[in-house]
Design a protein around this motif. Structure first.
Motif, short mmCIF file in Angstrom:
data_model
loop_
_atom_site.label_atom_id
_atom_site.label_comp_id
_atom_site.label_asym_id
_atom_site.label_seq_id
_atom_site.Cartn_x
_atom_site.Cartn_y
_atom_site.Cartn_z
N ARG A 10 0.57 0.19 11.26
CA ARG A 10 -0.16 -0.82 10.52
C ARG A 10 -0.98 -0.11 9.44
NH1 ARG A 10 -0.89 -2.04 15.67
NH2 ARG A 10 -2.99 -1.20 15.66
N ILE A 11 -0.81 -0.55 8.22
CA ILE A 11 -1.48 0.08 7.09
C ILE A 11 -2.30 -0.97 6.36
CG2 ILE A 11 -1.16 1.33 4.91
CD1 ILE A 11 1.53 2.31 6.15
N LEU A 12 -3.54 -0.60 6.03
CA LEU A 12 -4.40 -1.45 5.22
C LEU A 12 -4.67 -0.73 3.91
CD1 LEU A 12 -6.15 -3.96 4.78
CD2 LEU A 12 -8.01 -2.77 5.96
N LEU A 13 -4.26 -1.36 2.81
CA LEU A 13 -4.51 -0.83 1.46
C LEU A 13 -5.70 -1.55 0.87
CD1 LEU A 13 -0.83 -0.98 0.13
CD2 LEU A 13 -2.00 1.00 1.14
N VAL A 14 -6.67 -0.79 0.34
CA VAL A 14 -7.85 -1.38 -0.28
C VAL A 14 -7.99 -0.81 -1.68
CG1 VAL A 14 -10.32 -1.81 -0.07
CG2 VAL A 14 -8.94 -1.50 2.00
N SER A 38 -2.66 -5.75 2.20
CA SER A 38 -3.40 -5.33 1.01
C SER A 38 -4.63 -6.20 0.82
CB SER A 38 -2.51 -5.46 -0.23
OG SER A 38 -1.38 -4.64 -0.11
N GLU A 39 -5.72 -5.57 0.46
CA GLU A 39 -6.96 -6.28 0.15
C GLU A 39 -7.51 -5.75 -1.16
OE1 GLU A 39 -8.28 -8.86 1.60
OE2 GLU A 39 -7.02 -8.88 3.40
N SER A 40 -7.83 -6.65 -2.09
CA SER A 40 -8.38 -6.23 -3.37
C SER A 40 -9.90 -6.29 -3.40
CB SER A 40 -7.81 -7.09 -4.50
OG SER A 40 -8.15 -8.44 -4.30
N ASP A 41 -10.51 -6.74 -2.33
CA ASP A 41 -11.97 -6.84 -2.23
C ASP A 41 -12.43 -6.04 -1.00
OD1 ASP A 41 -14.48 -8.04 -1.05
OD2 ASP A 41 -14.42 -9.13 -2.94
N ALA A 42 -13.27 -5.05 -1.23
CA ALA A 42 -13.71 -4.18 -0.14
C ALA A 42 -14.46 -4.96 0.95
CB ALA A 42 -14.59 -3.06 -0.68
N ARG A 43 -15.23 -5.95 0.55
CA ARG A 43 -15.97 -6.74 1.56
C ARG A 43 -15.01 -7.51 2.45
NH1 ARG A 43 -20.02 -9.40 -2.49
NH2 ARG A 43 -20.41 -7.54 -3.67
#
Length: 135
Positions: A10-14, A38-43
Protein backbone atom coordinates in the motif's frame (compact mmCIF):
# COMPACT_ATOMS: atom_id res chain seq x y z
CA UNK A 1 -6.49 -8.80 7.27
CA UNK A 2 -2.92 -9.88 7.83
CA UNK A 3 -0.13 -8.93 5.51
CA UNK A 4 1.50 -11.75 3.61
CA UNK A 5 4.20 -11.53 0.97
CA UNK A 6 1.46 -11.69 -1.68
CA UNK A 7 -0.49 -8.75 -0.22
CA UNK A 8 0.13 -5.75 -2.49
CA UNK A 9 2.17 -2.94 -1.00
CA UNK A 10 0.00 0.00 0.00
CA UNK A 11 1.49 3.30 -1.10
CA UNK A 12 0.35 6.80 -0.21
CA UNK A 13 1.59 9.60 -2.46
CA UNK A 14 1.41 13.15 -1.07
CA UNK A 15 2.15 16.01 -3.45
CA UNK A 16 0.31 19.23 -4.22
CA UNK A 17 0.93 18.80 -7.96
CA UNK A 18 -1.83 16.68 -9.57
CA UNK A 19 0.33 15.99 -12.64
CA UNK A 20 3.18 14.67 -10.48
CA UNK A 21 0.75 12.48 -8.52
CA UNK A 22 -0.67 11.05 -11.73
CA UNK A 23 2.76 10.42 -13.21
CA UNK A 24 4.05 8.71 -10.05
CA UNK A 25 0.93 6.58 -9.68
CA UNK A 26 1.17 5.47 -13.32
CA UNK A 27 4.86 4.57 -12.98
CA UNK A 28 4.26 2.69 -9.73
CA UNK A 29 1.32 0.72 -11.09
CA UNK A 30 3.47 -0.43 -14.01
CA UNK A 31 6.02 -1.82 -11.54
CA UNK A 32 3.79 -4.46 -9.98
CA UNK A 33 0.89 -5.39 -7.77
CA UNK A 34 0.41 -2.28 -5.68
CA UNK A 35 -2.39 -0.34 -4.09
CA UNK A 36 -1.68 3.35 -4.69
CA UNK A 37 -3.58 6.24 -3.16
CA UNK A 38 -2.80 9.87 -4.00
CA UNK A 39 -3.51 12.94 -1.91
CA UNK A 40 -2.84 16.50 -3.07
CA UNK A 41 -3.55 18.03 0.35
CA UNK A 42 -1.24 17.21 3.25
CA UNK A 43 -3.99 17.75 5.84
CA UNK A 44 -6.26 15.29 4.05
CA UNK A 45 -3.36 12.83 3.82
CA UNK A 46 -2.94 13.00 7.61
CA UNK A 47 -6.61 12.06 8.03
CA UNK A 48 -6.21 9.14 5.62
CA UNK A 49 -2.96 7.86 7.15
CA UNK A 50 -4.28 5.88 10.17
CA UNK A 51 -7.06 4.22 8.14
CA UNK A 52 -5.15 3.45 4.94
CA UNK A 53 -1.98 2.37 6.80
CA UNK A 54 0.42 2.56 3.85
CA UNK A 55 3.54 0.44 3.74
CA UNK A 56 5.25 3.31 1.95
CA UNK A 57 4.59 7.02 2.22
CA UNK A 58 6.08 9.16 -0.57
CA UNK A 59 5.90 12.82 0.41
CA UNK A 60 6.82 16.00 -1.43
CA UNK A 61 8.81 18.47 0.66
CA UNK A 62 7.49 21.67 -0.89
CA UNK A 63 3.73 21.97 -0.46
CA UNK A 64 1.48 24.92 0.41
CA UNK A 65 -0.45 25.08 3.69
CA UNK A 66 1.65 22.32 5.30
CA UNK A 67 5.12 21.50 3.99
CA UNK A 68 6.55 18.01 3.87
CA UNK A 69 8.60 18.42 7.04
CA UNK A 70 5.57 19.45 9.10
CA UNK A 71 3.55 16.64 7.52
CA UNK A 72 6.22 14.06 8.43
CA UNK A 73 6.45 15.41 11.99
CA UNK A 74 2.70 14.96 12.39
CA UNK A 75 2.88 11.49 10.80
CA UNK A 76 5.59 10.56 13.31
CA UNK A 77 3.48 11.98 16.16
CA UNK A 78 0.66 9.68 15.07
CA UNK A 79 3.09 6.71 15.30
CA UNK A 80 3.25 6.02 11.58
CA UNK A 81 5.28 2.81 11.26
CA UNK A 82 5.61 2.40 7.52
CA UNK A 83 8.56 3.35 5.36
CA UNK A 84 8.97 6.92 4.11
CA UNK A 85 10.54 8.41 1.01
CA UNK A 86 10.87 12.10 0.36
CA UNK A 87 10.26 13.64 -3.03
CA UNK A 88 11.75 16.99 -3.90
CA UNK A 89 12.87 19.28 -6.64
CA UNK A 90 14.98 21.18 -4.11
CA UNK A 91 18.76 21.08 -3.99
CA UNK A 92 20.69 18.23 -2.36
CA UNK A 93 21.50 20.20 0.81
CA UNK A 94 17.83 20.81 1.59
CA UNK A 95 16.96 17.20 0.81
CA UNK A 96 19.71 16.00 3.16
CA UNK A 97 18.50 18.28 5.97
CA UNK A 98 14.97 16.95 5.50
CA UNK A 99 16.27 13.36 5.69
CA UNK A 100 18.04 14.15 8.97
CA UNK A 101 14.87 15.68 10.42
CA UNK A 102 12.71 12.74 9.33
CA UNK A 103 15.09 10.26 10.97
CA UNK A 104 15.24 12.42 14.12
CA UNK A 105 11.45 12.04 14.36
CA UNK A 106 11.87 8.25 14.32
CA UNK A 107 10.56 7.64 10.82
CA UNK A 108 11.87 4.74 8.73
CA UNK A 109 13.28 6.90 5.95
CA UNK A 110 14.34 4.98 2.85
CA UNK A 111 15.74 8.01 1.07
CA UNK A 112 14.96 10.98 -1.13
CA UNK A 113 13.96 11.02 -4.77
CA UNK A 114 14.74 14.04 -6.89
CA UNK A 115 11.89 15.20 -9.11
CA UNK A 116 11.08 13.85 -11.57
CA UNK A 117 11.54 10.34 -10.17
CA UNK A 118 12.67 7.64 -12.57
CA UNK A 119 11.02 4.21 -12.86
CA UNK A 120 14.33 2.62 -11.76
CA UNK A 121 14.45 4.76 -8.60
CA UNK A 122 10.83 3.88 -7.83
CA UNK A 123 11.50 0.16 -8.38
CA UNK A 124 14.40 0.31 -5.90
CA UNK A 125 12.15 2.13 -3.43
CA UNK A 126 9.52 -0.61 -3.71
CA UNK A 127 12.15 -3.28 -3.05
CA UNK A 128 13.25 -1.42 0.08
CA UNK A 129 9.66 -0.87 1.23
CA UNK A 130 8.85 -4.58 0.80
CA UNK A 131 11.94 -5.47 2.85
CA UNK A 132 10.91 -2.98 5.55
CA UNK A 133 7.39 -4.44 5.68
CA UNK A 134 8.81 -7.96 5.96
CA UNK A 135 10.69 -6.76 9.02
Amino acid sequence: MTDTPTTPLRILLVDDDPFMLSMLADMLEELGQLTVRSESDARQALLVLPHYRPDLLVCDLSMPEMDGIEFLRKAADSHFGGAVALLSGMDAGIRQAAETLARAHGLALLGTLAKPASPAALAELLTQAAAHRAG
